[in-house]
Scaffold this motif. Structure first.
Motif, PDB file in Angstrom:
ATOM      1  N   LYS A 116      41.624  -5.919  14.131  1.00 15.52           N
ATOM      2  CA  LYS A 116      42.156  -7.177  13.577  1.00 15.52           C
ATOM      3  C   LYS A 116      41.295  -7.531  12.383  1.00 15.52           C
ATOM      4  N   GLY A 117      41.845  -7.356  11.212  1.00 16.24           N
ATOM      5  CA  GLY A 117      41.064  -7.565  10.004  1.00 16.24           C
ATOM      6  C   GLY A 117      39.982  -6.506   9.902  1.00 16.24           C
ATOM      7  N   LEU A 118      38.742  -6.961   9.747  1.00 14.27           N
ATOM      8  CA  LEU A 118      37.615  -6.033   9.647  1.00 14.27           C
ATOM      9  C   LEU A 118      37.014  -5.677  11.004  1.00 14.27           C
ATOM     10  N   GLU A 119      37.461  -6.355  12.033  1.00 12.60           N
ATOM     11  CA  GLU A 119      36.896  -6.099  13.357  1.00 12.60           C
ATOM     12  C   GLU A 119      37.679  -4.978  14.052  1.00 12.60           C
ATOM     13  N   ILE A 120      36.949  -3.986  14.550  1.00 11.50           N
ATOM     14  CA  ILE A 120      37.548  -2.824  15.222  1.00 11.50           C
ATOM     15  C   ILE A 120      36.923  -2.680  16.605  1.00 11.50           C
ATOM     16  N   GLN A 121      37.779  -2.496  17.610  1.00 10.29           N
ATOM     17  CA  GLN A 121      37.310  -2.227  18.960  1.00 10.29           C
ATOM     18  C   GLN A 121      37.881  -0.872  19.412  1.00 10.29           C
ATOM     19  N   THR A 122      37.034  -0.083  20.107  1.00  6.66           N
ATOM     20  CA  THR A 122      37.394   1.290  20.474  1.00  6.66           C
ATOM     21  C   THR A 122      37.069   1.532  21.945  1.00  6.66           C
ATOM     22  N   SER A 123      37.953   2.234  22.626  1.00  4.48           N
ATOM     23  CA  SER A 123      37.700   2.611  24.019  1.00  4.48           C
ATOM     24  C   SER A 123      36.915   3.917  24.076  1.00  4.48           C
ATOM     25  N   ASP A 124      36.391   4.224  25.246  1.00  2.96           N
ATOM     26  CA  ASP A 124      35.772   5.531  25.473  1.00  2.96           C
ATOM     27  C   ASP A 124      36.868   6.569  25.749  1.00  2.96           C
ATOM     28  N   SER A 125      36.487   7.853  25.645  1.00  2.00           N
ATOM     29  CA  SER A 125      37.404   8.909  26.078  1.00  2.00           C
ATOM     30  C   SER A 125      37.619   8.787  27.586  1.00  2.00           C
ATOM     31  N   LEU A 126      38.832   9.000  28.016  1.00  2.00           N
ATOM     32  CA  LEU A 126      39.169   8.843  29.425  1.00  2.00           C
ATOM     33  C   LEU A 126      39.486  10.202  30.050  1.00  2.00           C
ATOM     34  N   VAL A 127      39.044  10.424  31.279  1.00  2.00           N
ATOM     35  CA  VAL A 127      39.367  11.612  32.053  1.00  2.00           C
ATOM     36  C   VAL A 127      40.355  11.199  33.141  1.00  2.00           C
ATOM     37  N   ILE A 128      41.574  11.721  33.055  1.00  2.00           N
ATOM     38  CA  ILE A 128      42.648  11.315  33.967  1.00  2.00           C
ATOM     39  C   ILE A 128      43.114  12.540  34.747  1.00  2.00           C
ATOM     40  N   PRO A 129      42.875  12.586  36.074  1.00  2.00           N
ATOM     41  CA  PRO A 129      43.388  13.699  36.887  1.00  2.00           C
ATOM     42  C   PRO A 129      44.826  13.431  37.324  1.00  2.00           C
ATOM     43  N   ILE A 130      45.663  14.469  37.257  1.00  2.00           N
ATOM     44  CA  ILE A 130      47.040  14.413  37.738  1.00  2.00           C
ATOM     45  C   ILE A 130      47.137  15.344  38.945  1.00  2.00           C
ATOM     46  N   LEU A 131      47.486  14.810  40.105  1.00  2.00           N
ATOM     47  CA  LEU A 131      47.521  15.580  41.348  1.00  2.00           C
ATOM     48  C   LEU A 131      48.924  16.081  41.644  1.00  2.00           C
ATOM     49  N   ARG A 132      48.991  17.122  42.480  1.00  2.00           N
ATOM     50  CA  ARG A 132      50.270  17.523  43.043  1.00  2.00           C
ATOM     51  C   ARG A 132      50.612  16.589  44.212  1.00  2.00           C
ATOM     52  N   LYS A 133      51.829  16.669  44.667  1.00  2.00           N
ATOM     53  CA  LYS A 133      52.286  15.763  45.714  1.00  2.00           C
ATOM     54  C   LYS A 133      51.590  16.010  47.046  1.00  2.00           C
ATOM     55  N   ASP A 134      51.124  17.243  47.286  1.00  2.00           N
ATOM     56  CA  ASP A 134      50.468  17.543  48.563  1.00  2.00           C
ATOM     57  C   ASP A 134      48.958  17.368  48.505  1.00  2.00           C
ATOM     58  N   GLU A 135      48.430  16.751  47.443  1.00  2.00           N
ATOM     59  CA  GLU A 135      46.982  16.616  47.262  1.00  2.00           C
ATOM     60  C   GLU A 135      46.521  15.170  47.394  1.00  2.00           C
ATOM     61  N   SER A 136      47.188  14.397  48.237  1.00  2.00           N
ATOM     62  CA  SER A 136      46.848  12.981  48.362  1.00  2.00           C
ATOM     63  C   SER A 136      45.444  12.760  48.913  1.00  2.00           C
ATOM     64  N   PHE A 137      44.893  13.753  49.608  1.00  2.00           N
ATOM     65  CA  PHE A 137      43.549  13.610  50.174  1.00  2.00           C
ATOM     66  C   PHE A 137      42.459  14.090  49.211  1.00  2.00           C
ATOM     67  N   LEU A 138      42.847  14.482  48.001  1.00  2.00           N
ATOM     68  CA  LEU A 138      41.891  14.961  47.011  1.00  2.00           C
ATOM     69  C   LEU A 138      41.773  13.967  45.860  1.00  2.00           C
ATOM     70  N   ASN A 139      40.691  14.112  45.113  1.00  2.00           N
ATOM     71  CA  ASN A 139      40.494  13.305  43.906  1.00  2.00           C
ATOM     72  C   ASN A 139      40.844  14.073  42.641  1.00  2.00           C
ATOM     73  N   TYR A 140      40.831  15.420  42.751  1.00  2.00           N
ATOM     74  CA  TYR A 140      41.112  16.255  41.590  1.00  2.00           C
ATOM     75  C   TYR A 140      42.064  17.369  42.008  1.00  2.00           C
ATOM     76  N   PRO A 141      42.933  17.803  41.108  1.00  2.00           N
ATOM     77  CA  PRO A 141      43.920  18.835  41.478  1.00  2.00           C
ATOM     78  C   PRO A 141      43.280  20.207  41.587  1.00  2.00           C
ATOM     79  N   LEU A 142      43.745  21.016  42.536  1.00  2.00           N
ATOM     80  CA  LEU A 142      43.300  22.402  42.660  1.00  2.00           C
ATOM     81  C   LEU A 142      44.182  23.282  41.775  1.00  2.00           C
ATOM     82  N   LEU A 143      43.542  24.023  40.883  1.00  2.00           N
ATOM     83  CA  LEU A 143      44.273  24.872  39.947  1.00  2.00           C
ATOM     84  C   LEU A 143      43.832  26.313  40.144  1.00  2.00           C
ATOM     85  N   LEU A 144      44.787  27.213  40.275  1.00  2.00           N
ATOM     86  CA  LEU A 144      44.500  28.638  40.505  1.00  2.00           C
ATOM     87  C   LEU A 144      44.945  29.434  39.284  1.00  2.00           C
ATOM     88  N   ASP A 145      44.031  30.268  38.760  1.00  2.00           N
ATOM     89  CA  ASP A 145      44.429  31.164  37.668  1.00  2.00           C
ATOM     90  C   ASP A 145      43.454  32.331  37.584  1.00  2.00           C
TER      91      ASP A 145
END
Length: 670
Positions: A116-145
């Motif tokens: 707004k005018g000369l004033e600038i506000q910035t957020s931090d980078s965000l880390v957002i995990p997207i889970l599969r439907k069967d991973e409700s008991f986890l905090n991060y998705p399991l990925l196999l490759d």
């Protein structure tokens, strides 16, 4: 934001104006919030809370949304009431987005900027995990490759495949792993590949763990289809996608062996002359890293009259570029008849996939003559003649280094220095010093040895009666145990009587006594080569110990004599000679200590072919055979066994009675 320093010459008004605008251009922080768990294909709300007060008109710069997160709507602005740290309440502006997680994963959202005018506000980078439907008991998705799948391979090229499970919150092993083996390829399970890795997200550490490792070797050109791999873990099932690999044909020159890698090819051939009834060895060896599991070693073509026993040895393990280790073909040829024989040995070629270079070891042939035992002994007699009795007398050891009396030879120079500096006895100084030197030297001389029997042994040798000649040398060991020439003759006679281990032991002991004697060294090397003893302990002494001792004695005495005679004249020349004598004494003394350490190494020779054991017990299983005549260093003993160390780094236990100790003046205790 970075600002330049204001120069001192600016007016106070400008400084005040700058300080007034400073809070407006500085960047503020924006907080963000969203629901704890986000499941794929579901919408979620992402809110950014600014510190702008009330309902205001602001400029919003959308972040670059990562692939896998889709923006449905936004941004919207709305007021929000928050409680400050002092307990009071304030109304601030928040930015609202509606998003959808299309694919499971961990996504990093770049900062959001609001101005707004000369004033600038910035957020931090965000880390957002997207889970599969069967991973409700986890905090991060399991990925196999796959850790890495090559795009192009050669036929026969062996490459590792590592199946990784990502984002485990603790190290967990799979319940099962399955994959369908591809057509026109070998896919074998291996161990020793893949490492556990980790990554940090804030205060949380996630692990990336290998589920299974294979070695893939395609067997035909074309397109190789790598099917999906399936892993069951923590009650979940995860599956990789399919992959395709282009497989190229090998060059024509490598098609027969199919060898792909970085290799070294070697042949170990027997001596060109052998005795009828003997068995000789022919070895073909390939070592390095590559497709040791797949390559073909072409077999030599042997005459029908030879009895051939083939044995294949291999030792290799999985590596990042294939298998590392060696493969070896070993042929035992029994020579039953006299005559001339030729063995045709095919060549070997291989492709280095890293450089694209083809290396070729050309074909060769082995021609050898099989003779009778009598003809062989006559040939050995011509190759290794005995030293004459006169030469044996010259080879007797000197007592200077080992005799305690010899160390009195260090005193004459010091006595000369004292007599010349202390009293008026200058007229008798030289005579006294000379007298002392003669007395001390005479105390260190050897008593003449009895030479009876040397001529008789030489007569037996000339007649080809090697057993009778050896009998004398065996019976006179105490009389000539410090004579290198005697031990040389004894070693040659042992060899002529096919007592190979005793021959090596005598010749190596002779070399320790005369380390600079080329005849002893060359004969030892020749006999060891004829017995296929490739890895033996080396003795590298520049001079014999007694010569080093004499140099040390002369340097010390000359130094004291020079110090006694030096005066005011020729100071520079005297200082130069003092420096040279000190340097000579130090060099000879240090080399004397080094050679003493080498000579005092407790060494022995293997009496016969024997398999060493990993534990000092006959119940322990033998694992590697050491051939007769191998030189070993003795480490320690235990209940009739000795721990030995070979020149090529192998260690193991051998029964004490299977060794011939080298007699170098060492104690029998280990």
């Amino acid at each position: 934001m970075e600002y330049k320093r204001i120069k001192i010459g600016f007016s106070a008004g400008l400084v005040s104006l700058f300080l007034f605008f400073l809070p407006l251009v500085s960047a503020g922080a924006i907080d963000a919030e969203w629901k704890d768990q986000i499941v794929e294909s579901q919408r979620f709300t992402l809110k950014f809370i600014t510190s702008f007060q009330g309902q205001q008109s602001v400029d919003i710069q959308d972040p670059l949304w990562p692939e896998g997160i889709n923006k449905i709507s936004g941004p919207y602005t709305a007021q929000r009431t928050i409680q400050k740290e002092d307990g009071s309440f304030a109304t601030v502006l928040q930015i609202i987005y509606t998003l959808r997680g299309d694919n499971p994963g961990i996504y990093t959202l770049p900062p959001l900027s609001v101005s707004k005018g000369l004033e600038i506000q910035t957020s931090d980078s965000l880390v957002i995990p997207i889970l599969r439907k069967d991973e409700s008991f986890l905090n991060y998705p399991l990925l196999l490759d796959w850790l890495a799948v090559p795009e192009i391979l050669f036929v026969g090229q062996s490459v590792p495949l590592v199946l990784m499970m990502h984002n485990l919150e603790e190290i967990t092993l799979p319940d099962s792993v399955s994959i369908q083996s591809p057509n026109a390829a070998i896919m074998e399970s291996v161990s020793g590949l893949g490492e556990i890795q980790f990554s940090g997200y804030g205060e949380k550490t996630l692990f990336h763990v290998p589920m299974e490792t294979w070695m893939l070797t395609p067997s035909a050109p074309g397109t190789l289809s790598l099917g999906a791999a399936q892993v069951k873990i923590m009650g979940l099932t995860r599956v990789t996608g399919k992959s395709s690999i282009s497989v190229k044909a090998l060059p024509e020159s490598v098609s027969k062996t199919g060898a792909v890698g970085d290799f070294k090819y070697s042949l170990q051939l027997p001596e060109p002359q052998a005795v009828a009834g003997d068995t000789v060895q022919l070895k073909i060896r390939v070592e390095g890293v590559g497709n040791l599991n797949y390559m073909v070693l072409a077999e030599p073509v042997f005459p029908d009259s030879l009895t051939v026993v083939k044995k294949e040895n291999a030792e290799f393990k999985a590596d990042n570029f294939g298998f590392t280790g060696y493969r070896e073909l070993q042929y035992s040829l029994t020579l039953e008849e006299k005559g001339s024989f030729r063995v045709e040995i095919p060549g070997f070629s291989w492709l280095n996939p890293q450089t694209g270079k083809v290396s070729v070891s050309p074909s060769s042939s082995l021609d050898f003559e099989v003779v009778s035992l009598q003809d062989s002994l006559s040939s050995k007699n011509l190759s290794y003649p005995l030293l004459s009795p006169q030469e044996v007398l010259k080879g007797k050891g000197s007592p200077l280094f080992n005799s305690p009396q010899a160390y009195f030879l260090l005193l004459p120079g010091f006595i000369f220095f004292l007599l010349l500096r202390i009293g008026p006895l200058k007229n008798i100084v030289l005579l006294s010093s000379l007298f002392l030197s003669l007395v001390m030297t005479s105390g260190a001389l050897l008593v003449d040895q009895d030479t009876q029997g040397l001529n008789a042994a030489q007569v037996h040798f000339d007649k080809g009666e090697y057993k009778e000649a050896l009998e004398y040398y065996k019976s006179a060991i105490d009389q000539w145990d410090n004579n290198a020439a005697y031990l040389y003759n004894k070693g040659v006679l042992h060899y002529l009587n096919n007592e190979n281990a005793a021959s090596i032991a005598s010749l190596r002991t002779a070399l320790y006594l005369k380390p600079t004697n080329n005849q002893i060294r060359n004969t030892l090397k020749s006999i060891e080569r004829s017995l296929s003893l490739d890895h033996q302990f080396e003795l590298t002494l520049f001079l014999a110990q007694d010569i080093l001792f004499i140099l040390f004695v002369l340097s010390v005495n000359s130094l004291f004599i020079l110090l006694a005679l030096s005066g005011k004249r020729h100071r520079i020349l005297s200082a130069l000679f003092v420096f040279l004598f000190i340097l000579s004494g130090m060099v000879s003394g240090v080399e004397l200590i080094r050679s003493s350490w080498l000579l005092n190494r407790k060494e022995a020779v293997i009496r016969q072919d024997i398999a060493i054991r990993k534990i000092p017990d006959f119940q322990g299983s033998p694992w590697i055979t050491i051939p007769e005549g191998t030189s070993v260093e003795l480490i320690r003993n235990y209940k009739g066994f000795i721990l030995v160390h070979t020149a090529y780094g192998l260690e193991g236990w051998i029964p004490l009675d299977k060794l011939i100790r080298l007699s170098k003046g060492n104690s029998d205790e280990i």
